[in-house]
Motif scaffolding. Sequence first.
Motif, PDB file in Angstrom:
ATOM      1  N   TYR A  33       0.226  -1.369  -0.296  1.00 17.65           N
ATOM      2  CA  TYR A  33      -0.247  -0.419   0.322  1.00 17.65           C
ATOM      3  C   TYR A  33       0.382   1.642   0.016  1.00 17.65           C
ATOM      4  CZ  TYR A  33      -3.361  -3.976   0.846  1.00 17.65           C
ATOM      5  OH  TYR A  33      -4.258  -4.828   1.610  1.00 17.65           O
ATOM      6  N   VAL A  34       1.882   1.425   0.763  1.00 20.52           N
ATOM      7  CA  VAL A  34       3.247   3.117   0.952  1.00 20.52           C
ATOM      8  C   VAL A  34       3.545   2.585  -0.550  1.00 20.52           C
ATOM      9  CG1 VAL A  34       4.912   3.056   2.109  1.00 20.52           C
ATOM     10  CG2 VAL A  34       3.547   2.341   2.996  1.00 20.52           C
ATOM     11  N   ASP A  35       3.856   1.156  -0.868  1.00 27.38           N
ATOM     12  CA  ASP A  35       4.615   1.168  -3.036  1.00 27.38           C
ATOM     13  C   ASP A  35       3.308   2.151  -3.774  1.00 27.38           C
ATOM     14  OD1 ASP A  35       6.849   1.031  -2.388  1.00 27.38           O
ATOM     15  OD2 ASP A  35       6.332  -1.433  -2.602  1.00 27.38           O
ATOM     16  N   GLU A  36       2.117   1.274  -3.637  1.00 28.29           N
ATOM     17  CA  GLU A  36       0.706   1.816  -4.369  1.00 28.29           C
ATOM     18  C   GLU A  36       0.801   3.529  -4.242  1.00 28.29           C
ATOM     19  OE1 GLU A  36      -2.624  -0.109  -3.837  1.00 28.29           O
ATOM     20  OE2 GLU A  36      -2.083  -1.801  -4.735  1.00 28.29           O
ATOM     21  N   ALA A  37       0.727   3.947  -2.742  1.00 26.45           N
ATOM     22  CA  ALA A  37       0.907   5.912  -2.521  1.00 26.45           C
ATOM     23  C   ALA A  37       2.056   6.320  -2.889  1.00 26.45           C
ATOM     24  CB  ALA A  37       0.432   5.601  -1.293  1.00 26.45           C
ATOM     25  N   HIS A  42       3.764  10.281  -6.832  1.00 24.95           N
ATOM     26  CA  HIS A  42       4.864  10.670  -8.335  1.00 24.95           C
ATOM     27  C   HIS A  42       4.793  10.789  -9.422  1.00 24.95           C
ATOM     28  CE1 HIS A  42       8.696   9.428  -9.881  1.00 24.95           C
ATOM     29  NE2 HIS A  42       7.746   8.305 -10.878  1.00 24.95           N
ATOM     30  N   CYS A  43       3.201  10.293  -9.656  1.00 29.11           N
ATOM     31  CA  CYS A  43       2.201  10.585 -10.941  1.00 29.11           C
ATOM     32  C   CYS A  43       1.173  11.539 -11.196  1.00 29.11           C
ATOM     33  CB  CYS A  43       1.572   8.968 -11.444  1.00 29.11           C
ATOM     34  SG  CYS A  43       2.761   7.848 -11.753  1.00 29.11           S
ATOM     35  N   SER A  44       1.517  12.268  -9.705  1.00 26.42           N
ATOM     36  CA  SER A  44       0.207  12.786  -9.745  1.00 26.42           C
ATOM     37  C   SER A  44       0.972  15.051 -10.261  1.00 26.42           C
ATOM     38  CB  SER A  44      -0.033  13.799  -7.781  1.00 26.42           C
ATOM     39  OG  SER A  44      -0.744  12.190  -7.177  1.00 26.42           O
ATOM     40  N   LYS A  45       0.335  14.746 -10.894  1.00 28.26           N
ATOM     41  CA  LYS A  45       0.886  16.799 -11.487  1.00 28.26           C
ATOM     42  C   LYS A  45       0.779  17.499  -9.724  1.00 28.26           C
ATOM     43  CE  LYS A  45      -1.896  16.794 -15.606  1.00 28.26           C
ATOM     44  NZ  LYS A  45      -2.818  16.543 -16.308  1.00 28.26           N
ATOM     45  N   VAL A  46       0.230  18.065  -9.183  1.00 30.37           N
ATOM     46  CA  VAL A  46       0.070  19.006  -8.322  1.00 30.37           C
ATOM     47  C   VAL A  46       0.233  17.998  -6.638  1.00 30.37           C
ATOM     48  CG1 VAL A  46      -1.209  20.527  -6.785  1.00 30.37           C
ATOM     49  CG2 VAL A  46      -1.002  20.766  -9.088  1.00 30.37           C
ATOM     50  N   VAL A  47       1.239  18.074  -6.158  1.00 32.29           N
ATOM     51  CA  VAL A  47       1.475  17.308  -4.241  1.00 32.29           C
ATOM     52  C   VAL A  47       2.359  18.573  -3.509  1.00 32.29           C
ATOM     53  CG1 VAL A  47       2.872  16.054  -3.514  1.00 32.29           C
ATOM     54  CG2 VAL A  47       2.111  15.244  -5.932  1.00 32.29           C
ATOM     55  N   GLY A  48       1.390  18.645  -2.866  1.00 35.13           N
ATOM     56  CA  GLY A  48       2.320  19.564  -1.608  1.00 35.13           C
ATOM     57  C   GLY A  48       3.151  18.140  -1.238  1.00 35.13           C
ATOM     58  N   ALA A  49       4.031  18.952  -0.428  1.00 34.58           N
ATOM     59  CA  ALA A  49       4.845  18.331   0.365  1.00 34.58           C
ATOM     60  C   ALA A  49       5.344  19.392   1.526  1.00 34.58           C
ATOM     61  CB  ALA A  49       6.182  17.120  -0.572  1.00 34.58           C
ATOM     62  N   ASP A  50       6.069  18.748   2.770  1.00 34.65           N
ATOM     63  CA  ASP A  50       6.562  19.364   3.528  1.00 34.65           C
ATOM     64  C   ASP A  50       7.790  18.194   3.957  1.00 34.65           C
ATOM     65  OD1 ASP A  50       7.949  21.107   4.798  1.00 34.65           O
ATOM     66  OD2 ASP A  50       6.199  21.149   6.503  1.00 34.65           O
TER      67      ASP A  50
END
Length: 102
Positions: A33-37, A42-50
């Motif tokens: 499940y972590v690998d799927e997430a 990775h494939c998302s156009k918009v990602v918020g990260a911190d």
Amino acid sequence: MVQSAMQEVFGIAISLGTVNKLRFEASDAVTTYVDEAKQYIHCSKVVGADETSFNQANLDGCNPQQRKAWLWVAVTTPHASSRLILVILSRIPSFIKTTPDF
């Protein structure tokens, strides 16, 4: 911390070795499940990260050099539909390093 919580809340005495064994079992159980997430993010156009760093000891033997650890949170849109929280011993997660847009 887990040992004292188990004792105080449930009245169960548990060794540190057992806590660590259960931690590894739980980690193995959710690997797919972590690998799927990771792939979804990775494939998302918009990602918020911190990220935030913290001192990570070596109680489980996986950090003999006592390196600093990083807590990463990544959230995708719309409406934070996918969330991933990682604790790693690297400043930049490998799935971000392989993304050409970063």
